[in-house]
Design a protein around this motif. Structure first.
Motif, short mmCIF file in Angstrom:
data_model
loop_
_atom_site.label_atom_id
_atom_site.label_comp_id
_atom_site.label_asym_id
_atom_site.label_seq_id
_atom_site.Cartn_x
_atom_site.Cartn_y
_atom_site.Cartn_z
N TYR A 315 0.64 -1.12 -0.09
CA TYR A 315 0.00 0.05 -0.04
C TYR A 315 0.86 1.17 -0.05
CZ TYR A 315 -3.19 3.68 2.13
OH TYR A 315 -3.80 4.54 2.40
N ASP A 316 1.89 1.24 1.01
CA ASP A 316 2.82 2.44 1.02
C ASP A 316 3.56 2.58 -0.29
OD1 ASP A 316 1.82 3.01 3.63
OD2 ASP A 316 3.63 2.05 4.41
N ALA A 317 3.96 1.71 -1.06
CA ALA A 317 4.76 1.63 -2.26
C ALA A 317 3.90 2.23 -3.40
CB ALA A 317 5.26 0.13 -2.59
N VAL A 318 2.68 1.83 -3.34
CA VAL A 318 1.76 2.54 -4.46
C VAL A 318 1.38 4.00 -4.04
CG1 VAL A 318 -0.39 2.34 -5.52
CG2 VAL A 318 0.63 0.17 -4.86
N LYS A 319 1.02 4.20 -2.82
CA LYS A 319 0.73 5.57 -2.36
C LYS A 319 1.99 6.57 -2.56
CE LYS A 319 -2.50 7.07 -0.56
NZ LYS A 319 -3.58 7.83 -0.95
N ASN A 320 3.23 6.04 -2.34
CA ASN A 320 4.52 6.88 -2.59
C ASN A 320 4.99 6.98 -3.77
OD1 ASN A 320 4.80 8.05 0.27
ND2 ASN A 320 4.67 5.92 0.75
N GLY A 321 4.27 6.27 -4.87
CA GLY A 321 4.85 6.12 -6.22
C GLY A 321 6.43 5.41 -6.22
N VAL A 322 6.75 4.67 -5.37
CA VAL A 322 8.10 4.18 -5.35
C VAL A 322 8.34 3.43 -6.68
CG1 VAL A 322 9.39 2.02 -4.52
CG2 VAL A 322 8.24 3.51 -3.01
N GLN A 323 7.52 2.69 -7.59
CA GLN A 323 7.70 2.11 -8.71
C GLN A 323 8.31 3.08 -9.54
OE1 GLN A 323 8.26 -1.16 -9.25
NE2 GLN A 323 8.44 -0.97 -11.54
N GLN A 324 7.61 4.02 -9.77
CA GLN A 324 7.88 5.19 -10.88
C GLN A 324 9.15 5.81 -10.26
OE1 GLN A 324 5.13 5.02 -9.19
NE2 GLN A 324 3.64 4.22 -10.98
N ARG A 325 9.51 6.21 -9.01
CA ARG A 325 10.71 6.72 -8.78
C ARG A 325 11.99 5.77 -8.76
NH1 ARG A 325 9.08 9.13 -2.79
NH2 ARG A 325 9.73 11.01 -3.18
N GLU A 327 12.06 3.50 -11.30
CA GLU A 327 12.37 3.45 -12.60
C GLU A 327 13.21 4.67 -13.03
OE1 GLU A 327 8.78 2.75 -14.63
OE2 GLU A 327 8.28 0.96 -13.64
N LYS A 328 12.56 5.87 -12.73
CA LYS A 328 13.28 7.10 -12.89
C LYS A 328 14.72 7.29 -12.53
CE LYS A 328 12.64 12.18 -12.50
NZ LYS A 328 11.77 13.09 -12.07
N ALA A 329 14.76 6.70 -11.30
CA ALA A 329 16.14 6.80 -10.52
C ALA A 329 17.09 5.81 -11.27
CB ALA A 329 16.23 6.23 -9.12
N LEU A 330 16.63 4.70 -11.84
CA LEU A 330 17.57 3.65 -12.66
C LEU A 330 17.99 4.41 -13.61
CD1 LEU A 330 15.98 0.39 -12.08
CD2 LEU A 330 18.46 0.94 -11.15
N GLU A 331 16.90 4.96 -14.60
CA GLU A 331 17.31 5.82 -15.81
C GLU A 331 18.44 6.91 -15.49
OE1 GLU A 331 13.72 7.30 -17.47
OE2 GLU A 331 12.76 5.12 -17.83
N GLU A 332 18.20 7.68 -14.48
CA GLU A 332 19.10 8.70 -14.37
C GLU A 332 20.51 8.25 -13.60
OE1 GLU A 332 17.14 11.32 -11.57
OE2 GLU A 332 15.78 12.06 -13.20
N ASN A 333 20.64 7.23 -12.90
CA ASN A 333 21.92 6.92 -12.10
C ASN A 333 22.60 5.71 -12.72
OD1 ASN A 333 21.37 9.04 -10.31
ND2 ASN A 333 19.69 7.58 -9.22
N THR A 334 21.85 5.13 -13.49
CA THR A 334 22.85 3.95 -14.04
C THR A 334 23.70 4.24 -15.01
OG1 THR A 334 20.83 2.39 -13.80
CG2 THR A 334 22.46 1.81 -15.52
N ASP A 335 24.86 4.15 -14.81
CA ASP A 335 26.05 4.51 -15.87
C ASP A 335 25.84 3.86 -17.12
OD1 ASP A 335 28.22 5.98 -16.28
OD2 ASP A 335 29.54 4.19 -16.35
N PRO A 336 25.92 4.49 -18.26
CA PRO A 336 25.75 3.83 -19.60
C PRO A 336 26.91 2.79 -19.89
CG PRO A 336 25.37 6.20 -19.93
CD PRO A 336 25.91 5.82 -18.36
N LEU A 337 26.76 1.61 -20.32
CA LEU A 337 27.76 0.64 -20.91
C LEU A 337 28.93 1.17 -21.37
CD1 LEU A 337 25.43 -2.52 -21.66
CD2 LEU A 337 26.55 -1.97 -19.48
N GLY A 338 30.02 0.86 -21.13
CA GLY A 338 31.25 1.26 -21.52
C GLY A 338 31.89 2.57 -21.24
N THR A 339 31.15 3.16 -20.18
CA THR A 339 31.57 4.33 -19.67
C THR A 339 32.24 4.13 -18.32
OG1 THR A 339 29.57 5.14 -18.56
CG2 THR A 339 29.95 5.72 -20.89
#
Length: 391
Positions: A315-325, A327-339
């Motif tokens: 319930y808390d995960a959905v209410k606080n948008g953990v999944q969306q956050r 996914e966004k954090a992974l996109e922003e913080n995952t270093d591109p392969l090869g760098t």
């Protein structure tokens, strides 16, 4: 916003006798939640009648004819039991009818079926069980706790990326510190997998602290501690056993004489607070990270009170948008392969989750997780605070 949660009612040691009463109680306590009970109709209806909730609003039943047992192999759960309560519950997320799934079922099967039905996030090959363990400063996020018994170095790197993203998303820490669980702090210590994982982490853009030991989890040396599922589960069980032993010793010592019993009465307020803080039932529910949906694993032997807390995690995960956050954090913080600048990182470390996923999920690495009694990885004196993040 109405939170829709699907429940695998047949999973765990007790099935509907625990999951249904917990669901009814949770529904009565929350006006903005809708629960979907999945499983065999007769036992679910019987429990609903017992709880006087047959016609309860915001509560529905979806029938599933099969049950994934605790000793079922991943192959059985994935290929032969296609109408299991676990799989049907996960399909409801895929179909958009629910936002989270809570199950107390077989951990290895849950990971494999979740991976097959929901698929993994971009850049993640294997889902990992993550929760938090208490330390003197607050909590330490630890993963994996049993979903993957054997891991390659790149898997540990992915776990670190997920842990980084989770803490960054839920605790507001831009660069949480990452520790690699090892038998010593020195770079030369550990097996080949750990040494190679350390190299990958040092070459990454993550805020890698270095190797940490088991006691660092409770010191709060780092925000995140990464390890394979075998080591993580052993560390978790050891801490559980220690907590239980200390609780038993304290109880025995306060029961030795009339004088100590009087002292116990005087100290009761403090003892009650301590007991509440270490009650593992309040911390039931571990997040299976890396999936395209929220999946919460409750301990297989959880009672109704503990399972209710697992529902609260979802319930808390959905209410606080953990999944969306996440996914966004992974996109922003995952270093591109090869760098990263380290040899071997030029090659993709993630296989397409849509290719041969059934075959992959039945490999020994996952089957071992089922065989090793890891279904109770979600039990601990551990607060899954990560799912109760500040909005």
């Amino acid at each position: 916003m109405t939170v829709k949660i699907t429940i695998d009612c047949m999973g765990g040691d007790h099935g509907p006798s625990v999951t249904v009463p917990a669901a009814v109680r949770f529904l009565r306590e929350h006006d903005d939640v809708e629960l979907i009970l999945v499983g065999q109709e007769a036992p679910i209806r019987a429990q609903l009648t017992k709880c006087q909730a047959v016609t309860m609003p915001r509560l529905s039943v979806v029938v599933a004819s099969e049950i994934v047992l605790s000793d079922d192999s991943v192959e059985v759960a994935l290929r032969r039991k296609k109408d299991s309560s676990m799989r049907v519950a996960l399909n409801l997320i895929k179909e958009g009818r629910a936002q989270a799934c809570v199950s107390a079922g077989n951990t290895g099967a849950l990971m494999a079926v979740s991976r097959y039905v929901l698929k993994t996030l971009a850049g993640i090959e294997r889902p990992a069980l993550a929760t938090v363990m208490p330390n003197v400063k607050g909590f330490t996020t630890v993963l994996d706790l049993g979903a993957n018994v054997d891991c390659e170095p790149q898997h540990l790197l992915q776990f670190a990326e997920m842990g980084h993203a989770l803490v960054a998303a839920t605790e507001g820490k831009e660069r949480p510190t990452i520790g690699l669980l090892n038998i010593g702090e020195e770079v030369i210590k550990g097996n080949d997998v750990i040494k190679r994982a350390g190299e990958l982490l040092r070459a990454s853009t993550l805020n890698f602290y270095g190797n940490v030991e088991g006691n660092d989890i409770f010191k709060g040396t780092t925000d995140v501690v990464v390890c394979d599922g075998f080591v993580g589960n052993v560390a978790l069980k050891a801490s559980e056993g220690l907590a239980q032993m200390l609780s038993t010793i304290i109880k025995e010592e306060f029961s030795r004489s009339i004088f100590t019993k009087v002292l116990a009465v005087v100290a009761w307020p403090v003892l009650s607070r301590v007991r509440r803080r270490v009650d593992h039932r309040r911390y039931s529910g571990a997040a299976l990270l890396g999936l395209r949906g929220i999946v919460i694993k409750s301990h297989g032997s959880a009672d109704a009170y503990a399972f209710g807390w697992a529902l609260k995690r979802g319930y808390d995960a959905v209410k606080n948008g953990v999944q969306q956050r996440l996914e966004k954090a992974l996109e922003e913080n995952t270093d591109p392969l090869g760098t990263h600048g380290a040899a071997g990182l030029q090659q993709p470390v993630v296989a397409n989750a849509t290719k041969s996923v059934v075959a992959d999920a039945t490999k020994p690495v996952v089957a071992d997780a089922t065989q090793s009694g890891l279904a109770d990885a979600a039990q601990s004196g551990v607060a899954n605070v990560t799912l109760s993040a500040k909005a």
